[in-house]
Design a protein around this motif. Structure first.
Motif, PDB file in Angstrom:
ATOM      1  N   ASP A  67      12.200  -4.436  80.907  1.00  0.00           N
ATOM      2  CA  ASP A  67      13.123  -4.445  79.773  1.00  0.00           C
ATOM      3  C   ASP A  67      12.886  -5.653  78.878  1.00  0.00           C
ATOM      4  OD1 ASP A  67      15.461  -3.069  78.554  1.00  0.00           O
ATOM      5  OD2 ASP A  67      16.430  -5.008  78.911  1.00  0.00           O
ATOM      6  N   ASP A  68      12.360  -6.740  79.444  1.00  0.00           N
ATOM      7  CA  ASP A  68      12.041  -7.925  78.644  1.00  0.00           C
ATOM      8  C   ASP A  68      10.991  -7.618  77.589  1.00  0.00           C
ATOM      9  OD1 ASP A  68      13.758  -9.254  80.316  1.00  0.00           O
ATOM     10  OD2 ASP A  68      12.205 -10.317  81.438  1.00  0.00           O
ATOM     11  N   PHE A  69      10.184  -6.574  77.838  1.00  0.00           N
ATOM     12  CA  PHE A  69       9.114  -6.204  76.918  1.00  0.00           C
ATOM     13  C   PHE A  69       9.511  -5.011  76.039  1.00  0.00           C
ATOM     14  CE2 PHE A  69       7.230  -8.347  80.519  1.00  0.00           C
ATOM     15  CZ  PHE A  69       6.254  -9.152  79.980  1.00  0.00           C
ATOM     16  N   GLY A  70      10.769  -4.630  76.131  1.00  0.00           N
ATOM     17  CA  GLY A  70      11.237  -3.490  75.344  1.00  0.00           C
ATOM     18  C   GLY A  70      10.892  -2.161  75.962  1.00  0.00           C
ATOM     19  N   VAL A  71      10.569  -2.158  77.243  1.00  0.00           N
ATOM     20  CA  VAL A  71      10.215  -0.926  77.938  1.00  0.00           C
ATOM     21  C   VAL A  71      11.346  -0.582  78.905  1.00  0.00           C
ATOM     22  CG1 VAL A  71       8.558   0.188  79.480  1.00  0.00           C
ATOM     23  CG2 VAL A  71       7.762  -1.467  77.781  1.00  0.00           C
TER      24      VAL A  71
END
Length: 474
Positions: A67-71
Motif C-alpha cells: 500500500d505504501d507504493f499505491g498497490v
C-alpha cells in the motif's frame, strides 16, 4: 588398478569444482572426489538455499507494505511449501549446470569418500587417494601428481545441545523445515545467525537472538553493527548480547524448547518452538588421511603458504578447511591460485583486506577493508565520510531508506582503508568498493568517478565526498 591424474581434488564445493575447471582449461587430467553432491555446502546446504529463502522473505515483507507504493492487496499469505519448492528448483538448476561444466571439462567425478594414503607402490609421494565409492560401486585408487584438499567445513555445535533435527537445529537442518515455527531462539549473532533472524522475522516468526559477545556481527564496523541492531529490533527481533546460555537448563517438550541465559548478572528463561545453533563452522579435516602425510593442522585448520601449499609441496588446501575467511568466493579464488601455482603460472597471492564480505539480511550489509577501530589500532590517522540512504533519490523510489555508506581513508595519503555499507542492494554495490581497494584508490578518486543518476550507487560517491565534508545532498 590405480588411475593416474595430473590433479586429484578432494571436495567438489565452490572451491573444488572451480579449481577443477581451471586445471582442465590448462589441459590437465583432473579427477574430483565428492561424498555428497557437486556444488558442496554452498549450493546445497548454505549460500544458495539460504539466499533463496531470504529472497522469498523479502518479497513477502514488501508485499505486506504494498500500500505504501499505491498497490492495493488483500489476503496476502505465505505458502511455505512453495517457498521451499522454489528453493529446490534453483538448487537443481545450478546443480545441473555444475555437472555440465564437469562434462565440458572432461573432469572425472567420483562419488564417494576420498582419503589420502601417503606413499605407496604406485607413488613415492603421498598423492595416492583411495575412494570408498558410494552406491555400492567398486572402490577406486587415484594417483595424483598434485592433490587439492577442498573438503570445506561443517556447522559447529555446543556440547549438551544435541542437534536432533526437530527442535534443536543448525542452519543445515533449518533449511529443510517443512513449516515455519511460531517462534525461534537463535544462539549466536554472527553472520549466519543474523541472516536467519532477519529472514524469519520477515516471515512473521517471533525471533530472539542470544549472543555471548557484547555485540552482534563482531567482525563488522561498530557503526554498522549498531545500525543493524537498531533495524533488526525495529522489525521485531529481540537481541540479547553478553548472554551466556546455561546448557544444563535445556528442557524440551513435544512442542517447545526452553533454556536459561544469564545477562548482566540476571538470569532469564526463554521458550520457543525451536532453537537454532549458529556458532560458527569447523574445518573438515578428519577422515581424509592427513595422518598419512606431514601436513600440519593448527587450531583445527590445515596450514598452508600464500599459494595454498601444505608442508607436502604437491598437496594444496583451499577454502574453509584452511580457516580464514570462510566465504565461497574466497574458496574459489584460492582454488584458482592453487592451480595456477601448480601449473607454474606465477599467480598473485590474495590480499585478504581487499576481499568483499556480504551479509544478506534485510537490509543487506557489505564491507571491504579495515573497520575504523582496526585502522586506529594499526596506527593509522583516519578521516571518515558517511552518507545516508535517505539522501539518495533511488532509495526513496525503492522505499528503502534505512542505512548508510561509510568510507575510511588514511589521513596521510588519502588511500582507502575500508568501505562499509548497510542498506538496499549493498551486496551488489560492494564490488565497486573492492575494485577501488585493489587499485589503492584514494577517496577523492572515488568521488571523481561519475555515478549515474538516479541510482543507489550514487551513495558511494557522496560518501567519498563526505570524507572532506563536500557531500552534495547532505
Amino acid at each position: 588398478m590405480a588411475e593416474e591424474y595430473d590433479l586429484v581434488i578432494l571436495g567438489a564445493g565452490t572451491g573444488g569444482y572451480v579449481a577443477a575447471i581451471r586445471a582442465a582449461q590448462y589441459g590437465l587430467k583432473v579427477a574430483i572426489v565428492e561424498k555428497d553432491k557437486l556444488g558442496g555446502t554452498c549450493l546445497h546446504k548454505g549460500c544458495i538455499p539460504s539466499k533463496a529463502l531470504l529472497r522469498s522473505a523479502e518479497v513477502f515483507a514488501t508485499v505486506k507494505r504494498a500500500d505504501d507504493f499505491g498497490v492495493s492487496t488483500s489476503g496476502v499469505s505465505l505458502d511455505f511449501s512453495k517457498v521451499q519448492k522454489r528453493k529446490e528448483t534453483i538448487i537443481k538448476q545450478l546443480y545441473q549446470g555444475v555437472k555440465q561444466l564437469m562434462n565440458k571439462g572432461k573432469i572425472d567425478v567420483f562419488e564417494g569418500t576420498g582419503r589420502i594414503l601417503g606413499p605407496s607402490i604406485f607413488s613415492p609421494t603421498p598423492g595416492t587417494v583411495s575412494v570408498e565409492m558410494a552406491n555400492g560401486e567398486e572402490n577406486k585408487m587415484l594417483i595424483g601428481q598434485n592433490v587439492i584438499i577442498a573438503t570445506g567445513s561443517s556447522a559447529r555445535t555446543i556440547a549438551g545441545l544435541d542437534v536432533d533435527g526437530s527442535q534443536i537445529l543448525t542452519s543445515e537442518e533449518a533449511l529443510e523445515l517443512e513449516s515455519l515455527p511460531t517462534s525461534m531462539i537463535i544462539v549466536g549473532g554472527g553472520v549466519i545467525g543474523i541472516e536467519w533472524a532477519s529472514m524469519l522475522a520477515d516471515f512473521g516468526v517471533d525471533v530472539t537472538v542470544l549472543e555471548a559477545g557484547p555485540q552482534i556481527l563482531p567482525t563488522e564496523d561498530i557503526d554498522i553493527t549498531r545500525e543493524a541492531t537498531k533495524l533488526l529490533k525495529k522489525k521485531g527481533v529481540q537481541i540479547m548480547t553478553s548472554a551466556k546460555i546455561d546448557v544444563d537448563s535445556l528442557e524440551k517438550s513435544e512442542e517447545h524448547v526452553s533454556i536459561t541465559y544469564e545477562m548482566n548478572e540476571n538470569k532469564e528463561r526463554i521458550q520457543a518452538d525451536k532453537l537454532l545453533l549458529s556458532v560458527g563452522r569447523r574445518a573438515n579435516v578428519k577422515g581424509i588421511g592427513l595422518e598419512n602425510t606431514d601436513i600440519e593442522v593448527e587450531d583445527g585448520s590445515i596450514v598452508v603458504n600464500e599459494f595454498y601449499q601444505t608442508k607436502e609441496s604437491h598437496i594444496y588446501a583451499i577454502g574453509d578447511v584452511i580457516g580464514g575467511l570462510q566465504l565461497a568466493h574466497v574458496a574459489s579464488h584460492e582454488g584458482l591460485i592453487a592451480v595456477d601455482h601448480l601449473a607454474r603460472k606465477k599467480p598473485t597471492p590474495i590480499d585478504y583486506l581487499s576481499v568483499p564480505k556480504c551479509i544478506y539480511s534485510h537490509p543487506e550489509i557489505a564491507s571491504v577493508g579495515l573497520t575504523e577501530e582496526e585502522a586506529v589500532e594499526k596506527g593509522y590517522k583516519v578521516k571518515v565520510g558517511r552518507f545516508p540512504f535517505k539522501g539518495i533519490g533511488k532509495a526513496l523510489v525503492f522505499g528503502e531508506t534505512d542505512g548508510f555508506v561509510k568510507l575510511i581513508a588514511n589521513e596521510e595519503n588519502d588511500d582507502l582503508l575500508g568501505i562499509h555499507m548497510i542498506g538496499p542492494h549493498v551486496t551488489d554495490m560492494i564490488s565497486e568498493a573492492a575494485i577501488a581497494k585493489v587499485l589503492d584508490a584514494a577517496h577523492w578518486e572515488v568521488a571523481q568517478t561519475i555515478h549515474p543518476h538516479p541510482t543507489l550507487s550514487e551513495i558511494i560517491g557522496e560518501a567519498a565526498l563526505a570524507v572532506d565534508g563536500l557531500a552534495i545532498h547532505s
